[in-house]
Design a protein around this motif. Structure first.
Motif, mmCIF file in Angstrom:
data_model
loop_
_atom_site.group_PDB
_atom_site.id
_atom_site.type_symbol
_atom_site.label_atom_id
_atom_site.label_comp_id
_atom_site.label_asym_id
_atom_site.label_seq_id
_atom_site.Cartn_x
_atom_site.Cartn_y
_atom_site.Cartn_z
ATOM 1 N N UNK A 13 -69.693 -27.864 -4.054
ATOM 2 C CA UNK A 13 -69.490 -27.320 -5.384
ATOM 3 C C UNK A 13 -68.090 -26.707 -5.446
ATOM 4 N N UNK A 14 -67.444 -26.798 -6.591
ATOM 5 C CA UNK A 14 -66.136 -26.165 -6.714
ATOM 6 C C UNK A 14 -66.264 -24.644 -6.882
ATOM 7 N N UNK A 15 -65.193 -23.955 -6.541
ATOM 8 C CA UNK A 15 -65.092 -22.503 -6.717
ATOM 9 C C UNK A 15 -64.009 -22.217 -7.754
ATOM 10 N N UNK A 16 -63.989 -21.003 -8.272
ATOM 11 C CA UNK A 16 -62.975 -20.631 -9.255
ATOM 12 C C UNK A 16 -61.568 -20.842 -8.699
ATOM 13 N N UNK A 17 -61.388 -20.636 -7.417
ATOM 14 C CA UNK A 17 -60.067 -20.799 -6.800
ATOM 15 C C UNK A 17 -59.625 -22.258 -6.711
ATOM 16 N N UNK A 21 -56.003 -26.607 -8.396
ATOM 17 C CA UNK A 21 -55.940 -27.866 -7.627
ATOM 18 C C UNK A 21 -56.637 -28.996 -8.369
ATOM 19 N N UNK A 22 -57.739 -28.701 -9.029
ATOM 20 C CA UNK A 22 -58.440 -29.712 -9.831
ATOM 21 C C UNK A 22 -57.544 -30.144 -10.987
ATOM 22 N N UNK A 23 -56.889 -29.191 -11.622
ATOM 23 C CA UNK A 23 -55.985 -29.493 -12.722
ATOM 24 C C UNK A 23 -54.863 -30.428 -12.255
ATOM 25 N N UNK A 24 -54.315 -30.156 -11.071
ATOM 26 C CA UNK A 24 -53.254 -30.999 -10.515
ATOM 27 C C UNK A 24 -53.776 -32.396 -10.182
ATOM 28 N N UNK A 25 -54.979 -32.487 -9.629
ATOM 29 C CA UNK A 25 -55.572 -33.787 -9.318
ATOM 30 C C UNK A 25 -55.713 -34.628 -10.583
ATOM 31 N N UNK A 26 -56.273 -34.037 -11.624
ATOM 32 C CA UNK A 26 -56.474 -34.766 -12.881
ATOM 33 C C UNK A 26 -55.135 -35.215 -13.463
ATOM 34 N N UNK A 27 -54.119 -34.355 -13.388
ATOM 35 C CA UNK A 27 -52.786 -34.715 -13.884
ATOM 36 C C UNK A 27 -52.208 -35.903 -13.126
ATOM 37 N N UNK A 28 -52.605 -36.083 -11.869
ATOM 38 C CA UNK A 28 -52.115 -37.185 -11.051
ATOM 39 C C UNK A 28 -53.009 -38.419 -11.106
ATOM 40 N N UNK A 29 -53.951 -38.439 -12.039
ATOM 41 C CA UNK A 29 -54.875 -39.574 -12.171
ATOM 42 C C UNK A 29 -54.820 -40.174 -13.576
ATOM 43 N N UNK A 30 -53.645 -40.639 -14.003
ATOM 44 C CA UNK A 30 -53.606 -41.271 -15.323
ATOM 45 C C UNK A 30 -54.485 -42.503 -15.328
ATOM 46 N N UNK A 31 -55.115 -42.855 -16.391
ATOM 47 C CA UNK A 31 -54.936 -42.337 -17.742
ATOM 48 C C UNK A 31 -55.961 -41.268 -18.128
ATOM 49 N N UNK A 32 -56.497 -40.514 -17.169
ATOM 50 C CA UNK A 32 -57.471 -39.478 -17.510
ATOM 51 C C UNK A 32 -56.889 -38.502 -18.518
ATOM 52 N N UNK A 42 -62.875 -23.307 -16.002
ATOM 53 C CA UNK A 42 -64.254 -23.150 -16.476
ATOM 54 C C UNK A 42 -65.175 -24.195 -15.855
ATOM 55 N N UNK A 43 -64.673 -25.423 -15.686
ATOM 56 C CA UNK A 43 -65.483 -26.450 -15.038
ATOM 57 C C UNK A 43 -65.836 -26.024 -13.619
ATOM 58 N N UNK A 44 -64.905 -25.361 -12.947
ATOM 59 C CA UNK A 44 -65.115 -24.937 -11.554
ATOM 60 C C UNK A 44 -65.952 -23.661 -11.449
ATOM 61 N N UNK A 45 -66.220 -23.009 -12.576
ATOM 62 C CA UNK A 45 -67.035 -21.788 -12.544
ATOM 63 C C UNK A 45 -68.328 -21.992 -13.331
ATOM 64 N N UNK A 46 -68.236 -22.117 -14.633
ATOM 65 C CA UNK A 46 -69.444 -22.228 -15.465
ATOM 66 C C UNK A 46 -70.255 -23.483 -15.169
ATOM 67 N N UNK A 47 -69.586 -24.569 -14.779
ATOM 68 C CA UNK A 47 -70.261 -25.834 -14.528
ATOM 69 C C UNK A 47 -70.258 -26.203 -13.047
ATOM 70 N N UNK A 48 -70.072 -25.236 -12.184
ATOM 71 C CA UNK A 48 -69.966 -25.481 -10.743
ATOM 72 C C UNK A 48 -71.211 -26.171 -10.173
ATOM 73 N N UNK A 58 -58.550 -29.546 3.595
ATOM 74 C CA UNK A 58 -58.047 -28.641 2.575
ATOM 75 C C UNK A 58 -57.416 -29.308 1.365
ATOM 76 N N UNK A 59 -57.291 -30.623 1.375
ATOM 77 C CA UNK A 59 -56.709 -31.361 0.253
ATOM 78 C C UNK A 59 -57.817 -31.916 -0.627
ATOM 79 N N UNK A 60 -57.759 -31.633 -1.921
ATOM 80 C CA UNK A 60 -58.770 -32.131 -2.849
ATOM 81 C C UNK A 60 -58.471 -33.596 -3.161
ATOM 82 N N UNK A 61 -59.456 -34.448 -2.864
ATOM 83 C CA UNK A 61 -59.308 -35.890 -3.077
ATOM 84 C C UNK A 61 -60.151 -36.406 -4.235
ATOM 85 N N UNK A 62 -61.135 -35.632 -4.674
ATOM 86 C CA UNK A 62 -61.981 -36.085 -5.763
ATOM 87 C C UNK A 62 -62.664 -34.934 -6.451
ATOM 88 N N UNK A 63 -62.967 -35.135 -7.727
ATOM 89 C CA UNK A 63 -63.644 -34.110 -8.514
ATOM 90 C C UNK A 63 -64.449 -34.795 -9.603
#
Length: 182
Positions: A13-17, A21-32, A42-48, A58-63
């Motif tokens: 499960x993701x954490x608030x911290x 990193x999730x934001x950066x991953x999504x930015x590097x996955x066009x055309x998302x 909020x996705x990493x907290x409310x929807x964890x 330590x490197x996030x590869x998927x979300x």
């Protein structure tokens, strides 16, 4: 860094911290579609509980972010799936979704829904593989039309519905309960 295997990838499960990193991953996955950093936080907290993150050393590869539909609590809606370029083609998205479905919060989930644009062949293939893994029927219907709903600014979104299904090895919330009220 090339990912040779998935054996040392941790799914959790993701954490608030993890929000930045999730934001950066999504930015590097066009055309998302890129959400705001705050939305990813909020996705990493409310929807964890209904989201999953894959990391290696330590490197996030998927979300994958998801939530149970308020009017259909037996349905898990997958909001977004992002897999780093180096981990693509290794069924990581499928593993993340199956991990979410195996959690206690999804014990009564028997349907999976998401939206996909027509040109997104990788997502179409992933969800067909998920349907096959769950032994469940699937269908697609137009949900949000490019002109009618999206102001001509985004490709039409097709709803993929998978189910009903039972996740192998998962116990339903109602199984094992005594329903005799006498």
């Amino acid at each position: 860094m090339e990912v040779e295997q998935l054996s040392n990838i941790v799914i959790r499960q993701p954490f608030s911290t993890d929000g930045a990193s999730v934001n950066a991953l999504i930015a590097n996955c066009p055309p998302l579609d890129q959400n705001s950093l705050y939305c990813n936080l909020l996705q990493c907290t409310h929807f964890s509980a209904t989201s999953a993150l894959a990391e290696q050393d330590g490197r996030i590869l998927g979300f994958v972010s998801g939530y149970r539909l308020p009017e259909e609590p037996e349905t898990l809606f997958i909001w977004q799936m992002a897999v780093d370029r180096v981990a693509r083609g290794k069924a990581l998205g499928k593993q993340l979704i199956l991990d979410i479905l195996s959690r206690p919060v999804c014990a009564s989930v028997s349907m999976l829904k998401t939206t996909v644009t027509q040109p997104n062949a990788a997502s179409w293939a992933t969800f067909e593989k998920i349907a096959a893994a769950l032994g469940a029927p699937h269908q697609r219907t137009l949900l949000f039309d490019r002109d009618q709903h999206l102001g001509g600014q985004h490709d039409s979104e097709f709803l993929i519905s998978i189910g009903p299904f039972q996740v192998p090895g998962r116990v339903n919330q109602t199984e094992g309960k005594n329903h005799d009220h006498t």
